[in-house]
Design an enzyme around this catalytic site. Sequence first.
Site, PDB file in Angstrom:
ATOM      1  N   CYS A 169       0.830  -1.212   0.000  1.00  0.00           N
ATOM      2  CA  CYS A 169       0.000   0.000   0.000  1.00  0.00           C
ATOM      3  C   CYS A 169       0.862   1.258   0.000  1.00  0.00           C
ATOM      4  CB  CYS A 169      -0.923  -0.018   1.219  1.00  0.00           C
ATOM      5  SG  CYS A 169      -1.912   1.455   1.362  1.00  0.00           S
TER       6      CYS A 169
ATOM      7  N   CYS B 183      -1.623   1.746  -3.034  1.00  0.00           N
ATOM      8  CA  CYS B 183      -2.582   2.844  -2.842  1.00  0.00           C
ATOM      9  C   CYS B 183      -1.941   4.230  -2.825  1.00  0.00           C
ATOM     10  CB  CYS B 183      -3.317   2.687  -1.515  1.00  0.00           C
ATOM     11  SG  CYS B 183      -3.385   1.050  -0.798  1.00  0.00           S
TER      12      CYS B 183
ATOM     13  N   LYS C 263       0.066   5.388  -6.038  1.00  0.00           N
ATOM     14  CA  LYS C 263      -0.954   5.435  -7.093  1.00  0.00           C
ATOM     15  C   LYS C 263      -1.779   6.699  -6.981  1.00  0.00           C
ATOM     16  CE  LYS C 263      -4.824   4.002  -6.057  1.00  0.00           C
ATOM     17  NZ  LYS C 263      -5.523   2.749  -5.964  1.00  0.00           N
TER      18      LYS C 263
ATOM     19  N   TYR D 172       6.122   4.210   9.957  1.00  0.00           N
ATOM     20  CA  TYR D 172       5.740   2.818  10.258  1.00  0.00           C
ATOM     21  C   TYR D 172       6.752   2.173  11.192  1.00  0.00           C
ATOM     22  CZ  TYR D 172       1.688   2.120   7.257  1.00  0.00           C
ATOM     23  OH  TYR D 172       0.425   2.155   6.730  1.00  0.00           O
TER      24      TYR D 172
ATOM     25  N   ALA E 137      11.863 -13.855   6.527  1.00  0.00           N
ATOM     26  CA  ALA E 137      11.652 -14.907   7.534  1.00  0.00           C
ATOM     27  C   ALA E 137      10.965 -16.083   6.866  1.00  0.00           C
ATOM     28  CB  ALA E 137      10.779 -14.372   8.667  1.00  0.00           C
TER      29      ALA E 137
ATOM     30  N   TYR F  52      -9.462  -2.827 -11.230  1.00  0.00           N
ATOM     31  CA  TYR F  52      -9.315  -1.439 -10.782  1.00  0.00           C
ATOM     32  C   TYR F  52      -7.908  -0.886 -11.021  1.00  0.00           C
ATOM     33  CZ  TYR F  52      -7.063  -2.529  -6.253  1.00  0.00           C
ATOM     34  OH  TYR F  52      -6.188  -2.923  -5.278  1.00  0.00           O
ATOM     35  N   ILE F  53      -6.901  -1.736 -10.917  1.00  0.00           N
ATOM     36  CA  ILE F  53      -5.535  -1.227 -11.127  1.00  0.00           C
ATOM     37  C   ILE F  53      -5.366  -0.801 -12.589  1.00  0.00           C
ATOM     38  CG2 ILE F  53      -3.083  -1.884 -11.098  1.00  0.00           C
ATOM     39  CD1 ILE F  53      -3.700  -3.564  -8.600  1.00  0.00           C
TER      40      ILE F  53
ATOM     41  N   GLU G 162      -7.252   2.510 -13.189  1.00  0.00           N
ATOM     42  CA  GLU G 162      -6.599   3.625 -12.496  1.00  0.00           C
ATOM     43  C   GLU G 162      -5.362   4.082 -13.277  1.00  0.00           C
ATOM     44  OE1 GLU G 162      -7.971   2.651  -7.903  1.00  0.00           O
ATOM     45  OE2 GLU G 162      -6.005   1.978  -8.544  1.00  0.00           O
TER      46      GLU G 162
ATOM     47  N   ARG H  98     -15.383  -5.840 -13.818  1.00  0.00           N
ATOM     48  CA  ARG H  98     -16.296  -6.956 -13.581  1.00  0.00           C
ATOM     49  C   ARG H  98     -16.635  -7.050 -12.091  1.00  0.00           C
ATOM     50  NH1 ARG H  98     -15.501 -12.749 -13.360  1.00  0.00           N
ATOM     51  NH2 ARG H  98     -13.279 -12.398 -13.356  1.00  0.00           N
TER      52      ARG H  98
ATOM     53  N   GLY I 176      -3.805  -9.418 -12.618  1.00  0.00           N
ATOM     54  CA  GLY I 176      -4.107 -10.201 -11.422  1.00  0.00           C
ATOM     55  C   GLY I 176      -2.940 -10.254 -10.454  1.00  0.00           C
TER      56      GLY I 176
ATOM     57  N   ASP J 166      -3.679  -9.724   2.318  1.00  0.00           N
ATOM     58  CA  ASP J 166      -3.760 -10.229   0.947  1.00  0.00           C
ATOM     59  C   ASP J 166      -3.323 -11.685   0.790  1.00  0.00           C
ATOM     60  OD1 ASP J 166      -4.562  -7.713   0.285  1.00  0.00           O
ATOM     61  OD2 ASP J 166      -3.010  -7.348  -1.225  1.00  0.00           O
TER      62      ASP J 166
ATOM     63  N   HIS K 276     -25.980  22.144   0.333  1.00  0.00           N
ATOM     64  CA  HIS K 276     -26.156  22.769  -0.966  1.00  0.00           C
ATOM     65  C   HIS K 276     -25.171  23.927  -1.168  1.00  0.00           C
ATOM     66  CE1 HIS K 276     -28.394  23.781  -4.559  1.00  0.00           C
ATOM     67  NE2 HIS K 276     -28.336  25.044  -4.192  1.00  0.00           N
TER      68      HIS K 276
ATOM     69  N   GLU L 144     -25.595  15.993  -2.089  1.00  0.00           N
ATOM     70  CA  GLU L 144     -27.001  16.182  -1.710  1.00  0.00           C
ATOM     71  C   GLU L 144     -27.943  15.371  -2.602  1.00  0.00           C
ATOM     72  OE1 GLU L 144     -28.762  20.124  -2.353  1.00  0.00           O
ATOM     73  OE2 GLU L 144     -27.213  20.571  -3.819  1.00  0.00           O
TER      74      GLU L 144
HETATM   75  C1  FAD Z   1      -1.258  -0.820  -7.545  1.00  0.00           C
HETATM   76  C2  FAD Z   1      -2.084  -1.118  -6.328  1.00  0.00           C
HETATM   77  C3  FAD Z   1      -2.998  -0.183  -5.889  1.00  0.00           C
HETATM   78  C4  FAD Z   1      -3.762  -0.430  -4.759  1.00  0.00           C
HETATM   79  N1  FAD Z   1      -4.657   0.513  -4.368  1.00  0.00           N
HETATM   80  C5  FAD Z   1      -5.426   0.297  -3.270  1.00  0.00           C
HETATM   81  C6  FAD Z   1      -6.350   1.281  -2.817  1.00  0.00           C
HETATM   82  O1  FAD Z   1      -6.501   2.337  -3.438  1.00  0.00           O
HETATM   83  N2  FAD Z   1      -7.063   1.018  -1.708  1.00  0.00           N
HETATM   84  C7  FAD Z   1      -6.930  -0.152  -1.000  1.00  0.00           C
HETATM   85  O2  FAD Z   1      -7.586  -0.331   0.013  1.00  0.00           O
HETATM   86  N3  FAD Z   1      -6.055  -1.109  -1.406  1.00  0.00           N
HETATM   87  C8  FAD Z   1      -5.314  -0.903  -2.517  1.00  0.00           C
HETATM   88  N4  FAD Z   1      -4.414  -1.861  -2.923  1.00  0.00           N
HETATM   89  C9  FAD Z   1      -4.336  -3.140  -2.164  1.00  0.00           C
HETATM   90  C10 FAD Z   1      -3.486  -2.974  -0.919  1.00  0.00           C
HETATM   91  O3  FAD Z   1      -2.228  -2.440  -1.263  1.00  0.00           O
HETATM   92  C11 FAD Z   1      -3.328  -4.318  -0.220  1.00  0.00           C
HETATM   93  O4  FAD Z   1      -4.608  -4.850   0.044  1.00  0.00           O
HETATM   94  C12 FAD Z   1      -2.572  -4.214   1.094  1.00  0.00           C
HETATM   95  O5  FAD Z   1      -1.296  -3.643   0.896  1.00  0.00           O
HETATM   96  C13 FAD Z   1      -2.440  -5.595   1.737  1.00  0.00           C
HETATM   97  O6  FAD Z   1      -1.643  -5.524   2.894  1.00  0.00           O
HETATM   98  P1  FAD Z   1      -0.849  -6.800   3.426  1.00  0.00           P
HETATM   99  O7  FAD Z   1      -0.214  -6.349   4.694  1.00  0.00           O
HETATM  100  O8  FAD Z   1      -1.732  -7.962   3.429  1.00  0.00           O
HETATM  101  O9  FAD Z   1       0.251  -7.083   2.326  1.00  0.00           O
HETATM  102  P2  FAD Z   1       1.460  -6.190   1.814  1.00  0.00           P
HETATM  103  O10 FAD Z   1       1.163  -4.754   1.977  1.00  0.00           O
HETATM  104  O11 FAD Z   1       1.790  -6.675   0.461  1.00  0.00           O
HETATM  105  O12 FAD Z   1       2.634  -6.507   2.838  1.00  0.00           O
HETATM  106  C14 FAD Z   1       3.295  -7.746   2.858  1.00  0.00           C
HETATM  107  C15 FAD Z   1       4.730  -7.494   3.242  1.00  0.00           C
HETATM  108  O13 FAD Z   1       5.324  -8.734   3.585  1.00  0.00           O
HETATM  109  C16 FAD Z   1       6.673  -8.695   3.153  1.00  0.00           C
HETATM  110  N5  FAD Z   1       7.120 -10.096   3.051  1.00  0.00           N
HETATM  111  C17 FAD Z   1       6.684 -11.047   2.169  1.00  0.00           C
HETATM  112  N6  FAD Z   1       7.278 -12.227   2.432  1.00  0.00           N
HETATM  113  C18 FAD Z   1       8.106 -12.028   3.497  1.00  0.00           C
HETATM  114  C19 FAD Z   1       8.971 -12.865   4.237  1.00  0.00           C
HETATM  115  N7  FAD Z   1       9.088 -14.173   3.957  1.00  0.00           N
HETATM  116  N8  FAD Z   1       9.690 -12.336   5.253  1.00  0.00           N
HETATM  117  C20 FAD Z   1       9.577 -10.999   5.541  1.00  0.00           C
HETATM  118  N9  FAD Z   1       8.760 -10.165   4.890  1.00  0.00           N
HETATM  119  C21 FAD Z   1       8.016 -10.670   3.881  1.00  0.00           C
HETATM  120  C22 FAD Z   1       6.623  -7.959   1.827  1.00  0.00           C
HETATM  121  O14 FAD Z   1       7.879  -7.394   1.516  1.00  0.00           O
HETATM  122  C23 FAD Z   1       5.563  -6.896   2.119  1.00  0.00           C
HETATM  123  O15 FAD Z   1       6.137  -5.688   2.546  1.00  0.00           O
HETATM  124  C24 FAD Z   1      -3.605  -1.644  -4.046  1.00  0.00           C
HETATM  125  C25 FAD Z   1      -2.675  -2.584  -4.473  1.00  0.00           C
HETATM  126  C26 FAD Z   1      -1.922  -2.331  -5.599  1.00  0.00           C
HETATM  127  C27 FAD Z   1      -0.925  -3.343  -6.046  1.00  0.00           C
END
Ligand code: FAD
Length: 455
Positions: free
Chosen positions: A40, A45, A48, A96, A112, A174-175, A178, A201, A258, A299, A431, A436
């Site tokens: 994100c 997000c 983008k 963060y 990890a 959506y990607i 956008e 879709r 995807g 995700d 208004h 509205e």
């Molecule tokens: C182009 C794009 C636009 C988007 N726009 C939106 C939006 O407008 N609004 C919205 O709500 N969502 C949006 N999303 C979706 C959103 O980014 C995800 O739903 C969200 O980031 C999911 O969070 P997460 O913590 O599950 O995964 P992630 O944010 O992907 O975090 C997972 C993390 O785990 C780390 N990792 C993976 N494997 C390992 C490992 N073995 N050891 C250590 N670290 C590891 C990765 O490096 C990563 O930093 C968008 C996604 C994309 C790709």
Amino acid sequence: MDFDLFVIGGGSAGVRCARIAAGHGARVGIAEQRFWGGTCVNIGCVPKKFMVYAAEYGMNADDAKTFGWDIAKGGHHWQTLLAAKDKEILRLNAIYLRLLQQAGAQIFESRATLTGPHTIEIEGKTVTAEKVVIATGGHPTRPEIPGAELGIVSDDAFFLPTRPNKIAIIGGGYIAVEFAGIFAGLGTETHLIYRQPLPLRGFDQDIRLALAEELANNGVILHPDTTPQSITESGEAKQLALSDLSVLETDLVFFATGRAPNVMGLGLDAAGVKTGHGGQILVDEALATSVPNIYAIGDVTDRLNLTPVATAEGHAVADTLFGGKPRRVSLENVPTAVFSIPPIGTVGLTETEAAKRGPAKIFVTKFTPMRHNISARPRKTLMKLVVDAETDVVLGAHMIGEDAAEIVQGLAIAITAGAKKADFDRTIGIHPSAAEEFVTLRTQTRVAGQVAAAE
Ligand SMILES: Cc1cc2nc3c(=O)[nH]c(=O)nc-3n(C[C@H](O)[C@H](O)[C@H](O)COP(=O)(O)OP(=O)(O)OC[C@H]3O[C@@H](n4cnc5c(N)ncnc54)[C@H](O)[C@@H]3O)c2cc1C
């Protein structure tokens, strides 16, 4: 055990989970292999939306002339945009990390992997944890066509050295839409190639139709019912062969086709964690995996891939395991936005979904936003309410138009609270605003499902 909780992945889901669990007093370790804040913040997000703003500023500059501003719009400097975006993201990465440190979590900036239900290998060592949360997110995929490696994916789009003069974006999600708005708005000749008759879709049919019109109005060249067959390269140019037997010569092919969960080499087998056909980690309502002490959030479970869902899941797991406040995250009525130009905001059932459930009333309005009566930009706003014909409960609200995301977030509260159409009707409007219109939709447009075309 070294830790009460070990979180793998420092994205939206993992950071929230680790921070809240540490706040509840748990001994927490968290590993992130690439960048704090995950998809994100770094490649999703946030960057983008900066790019969408950039594209909109160009349009606003054009419109401003009709309001009397003596504006001479020059060219767009791609590198300036990317540098500004990178600077802001660095700031967010640091926030963060600081939040985690302040909460008392132990930080590992490395990959990890699991070696068992309670054991994690990191930085050449094995650490042990009572509970493990997998929050490794997902990654973009490419279709299996010859030359697919010549195309880019969304991860790359945020770091292009220059803006292409011509781009072919593959995908109708959506990607894809956008980025079509972004590149077209910045001056790139943009082709959008998608398999369905309409993009997006699963979204409401009226919104899909209106979006296709808006994309075309913004200069995006639409290729519905079309799929890519192969890519070849000659010099800098790419030749994209399409299912309609045409060949599109372009600077860049962008696959927005995807995403797949990040589970490769994670040691899920060693720990006994079960996955589905797409690799997604299977979880129950409490987000527990097939292994009782291991949870998965965000995700990597590939259910509703949105940041607020990921953070809500992280928070809920932390509260449940360490805060003495067991709770679940409901995936019903989750509002969502598409930052197309103009944007889409949506919550609840589409017309087609409602029609399948029972009789529903449909209220639709489509109008020219106030500012465009002066600017003459060909842009419309469409708003729609889906109402249960028996109970009067508002089942869904959908909008495409300026500020849609901001407006629909408010409506989502009303819909989550079970508001009826009568509640919308007795609410006084603001208004002059577009919003509205949602409280002045008096005339029923039709009964749900009367319009043909399935979603
Ligand atoms: C182009 C794009 C636009 C988007 N726009 C939106 C939006 O407008 N609004 C919205 O709500 N969502 C949006 N999303 C979706 C959103 O980014 C995800 O739903 C969200 O980031 C999911 O969070 P997460 O913590 O599950 O995964 P992630 O944010 O992907 O975090 C997972 C993390 O785990 C780390 N990792 C993976 N494997 C390992 C490992 N073995 N050891 C250590 N670290 C590891 C990765 O490096 C990563 O930093 C968008 C996604 C994309 C790709």
